[in-house]
Design an enzyme around this catalytic site. Structure first.
Site: not given
Length: 238
Positions: A53, A87, A89, A131, A172, A203
């Site tokens: 994304r 999520c 984002t 992010t 991640k 995030c």
């Protein structure tokens, strides 16, 4: 025996896998149940092949919209009555996804907006750990108001926040303890010196890391808000 009137919750997951199972766990813990059969029906489609994304928002990769829609339609066909996306984002694309689905997609930003309104002056300044794609998309000021938000400068965003999330020793990559927690603590302490009253785990995997660890500021975790909202919606017609 589960009531037929309970709504079935769908999780459009894989963005990322850690946040997906964590949201499922939070829904389980938020459900007022004394035995297995009193828990809610939750359908999870964890699709980590959905294009990145952040790269899409920055114009560096393909759009995730088609894959998000396809995954959402899988949940529809499986019987879900509502969808959560773990999520933040990915919420940049939520309106495009919703147009192609017949069941509602819960907007995590609407939940944060409502939460902050309820907090009032107590959280008049809120820092965002998110992010670069989320920040550059302007989705946070769109929903929460630019005057309320404190965001990292470009250097901190790139070399601290993005490294914490995407770096070789980042979240991640599977690093969720020790040095990562120490770095997050220092980052949040810096926001405190800038006048922040709380920090948003923008995030969603940030919230996974911070659970159970004291921080200099209160942490607003969108996954908690989503889980609580999903349980309330699922039980609203019972």
């Amino acid at each position: 025996m589960q009531s037929n009137k309970e709504k079935i919750i769908g999780i459009l997951g894989g963005m990322g896998p850690e946040a997906t199972w964590d949201l499922f766990g939070r829904i389980t813990r938020a459900t007022p149940a004394e035995k297995d059969s009193q828990h809610l029906h939750v359908i999870v489609d964890s699709n980590p092949k959905i294009p990145d994304r952040t790269k899409a928002i920055l114009g560096e990769g393909p759009s995730p919209v088609d894959a998000m829609i396809a995954t959402g339609k899988n949940l529809e066909r499986a019987g879900a009555d509502l969808i959560l996306i773990p999520c933040m984002t990915a919420h940049y694309f939520i309106e495009q996804v919703q147009l192609s689905l017949t069941i509602p997609v819960v907007n995590g930003f609407h939940l944060m907006q409502r939460y902050l309104e309820n907090q009032g002056i107590a959280y008049s300044k809120v820092a965002v750990i998110a992010t670069t794609g989320s920040l550059q998309s302007k989705i946070y000021p769109h929903y929460l108001g630019a005057d309320r938000l404190i965001c990292p400068d470009e250097n901190v965003q790139q070399h601290e926040v993005m490294d914490l999330i995407y770096g070789p020793s980042g979240i991640k990559a599977g690093y969720v303890s020790g040095p990562v927690i120490t770095r997050l603590n220092r980052l949040i302490a810096r926001f405190e010196t800038l006048g922040a009253d709380a920090v948003i785990a923008g995030c969603t995997e940030i919230g996974l890391v911070l659970k159970g660890h004291p921080m200099p500021l209160p942490v607003i975790d969108p996954l908690d808000l989503m889980a609580q909202e999903a349980v309330q919606l699922a039980l609203s017609s019972v």
